[in-house]
Scaffold this active site. Structure first.
Site, short mmCIF file in Angstrom:
data_model
loop_
_atom_site.label_atom_id
_atom_site.label_comp_id
_atom_site.label_asym_id
_atom_site.label_seq_id
_atom_site.Cartn_x
_atom_site.Cartn_y
_atom_site.Cartn_z
N SER A 134 0.86 -1.19 0.00
CA SER A 134 0.00 0.00 0.00
C SER A 134 0.89 1.23 0.00
O SER A 134 2.05 1.18 0.42
CB SER A 134 -0.88 0.01 1.26
N TYR A 147 -2.50 -0.31 10.78
CA TYR A 147 -2.53 -0.76 9.39
C TYR A 147 -1.25 -0.36 8.66
O TYR A 147 -0.64 -1.18 7.97
CB TYR A 147 -3.75 -0.18 8.67
#
Length: 290
Positions: A134, A147
């Site tokens: 990501s 996260y």
């Protein structure tokens, strides 16, 4: 025809990759958590779609599923580590169990899948690992710390793995998407237990946004702010594998490019400002090159 093994293929980016591969004639082995979610593709493509249930927090199951796929399909050419989810809220708000499960899935599960397939790749003399990371693997913000940290861990581990596997003709690509117009947030988000002390702070405001609780902003509006096209991203990932060579990291989405660039420049500027301090702590007998 290549054989791809894709984890977490029931929705989002992975399902788009799966559909494109099947449409062009490749064979795809997918793992899902919910039985029946890909029955339409199975009915259309038959034996070219191989399915298995897989819980990435179950280490024995990871090995068994990959070994079974290899035995039944005869080969795996590409591993796509896609399965992951988001845990949101201030770091203090998440429980120990939530943090452990996040890392077991996003980090350790991906590593176990890669470690399980590496002996087969070495045996056949080739292979390609596509690790979905990501843009959040380059920065961290309030409300996303856990996260982001899971993606930072993925980035570090798979950068080293790429260099270790390269001598065996095994390629690695770390994909760093920005926001994608899929159901990732709405269907995969987990939240910590909210604490009043954070509600009006940046972390709390972020959670309120994610939950659609901010006045005047709903999730439909939030999704319209996301720029990433999952079909275009799927196409570029497949193209990278087809090409074989390329940079280890692959940013997808204008937001990913801008956010990663800004994070790297900020970190570089902060490092350069500390050069004199860093050098001042060397031992007196260190000889510096001109």
């Amino acid at each position: 025809m290549q054989t791809w093994f894709i984890t977490g293929a029931s929705g989002g980016l992975a399902s788009r990759i799966t559909r494109r591969l099947l449409e062009r004639g490749d064979r795809v082995a997918v793992t899902v958590r919910k039985p029946g979610v890909l029955d339409d593709l199975k009915a259309q493509y038959g034996s070219r779609l191989w399915q298995a249930h897989l819980d990435l927090t179950n280490p024995q199951q990871i090995v068994e599923v990959i070994e079974r796929a290899w035995e039944e399909l005869g080969t795996i050419d590409v591993l796509v580590n896609n399965a992951a989810y988001g845990l949101y809220g201030a770091v203090e708000e998440a429980s120990d169990g939530q943090i452990e499960h996040l890392f077991m899935t996003n980090v350790i599960g991906s590593l176990r899948a890669a470690r399980a397939v590496l002996p087969f790749f070495r045996k056949q003399g080739s292979g390609h690992i596509v690790q979905i990371s990501s843009m959040a693997g380059h920065y961290s913000t309030p409300g996303m710390g856990l996260y982001c940290s899971s993606k930072w861990a993925v980035e570090g581990a798979f950068e080293a793995l790429a260099k270790e596997a390269a001598p065996f003709n095994i390629k690695t690509t770390i994909v760093e998407p920005g926001g994608i117009r899929t159901n990732f947030i709405t269907s995969n988000a987990v939240f910590g237990e909210r604490m009043d002390v954070y509600r009006d702070k940046e972390a709390g405001q972020f959670v309120s946004l994610m939950k659609g609780e901010l006045p005047g902003i709903d999730m439909n509006m939030f999704n319209q702010m996301v720029v990433g096209d999952p079909d275009k991203m799927a196409q570029q990932i497949i193209r990278r594998v087809d090409q074989g060579d390329g940079p280890i990291r692959m940013a997808l989405g204008s937001d990913a490019y801008e956010q990663i660039r800004e994070a790297l420049l900020d970190r570089l500027a902060a490092l350069d400002a500390q050069k004199e301090l860093a050098y001042s702590t060397d031992a007196d007998d260190v000889v510096r090159q001109a």
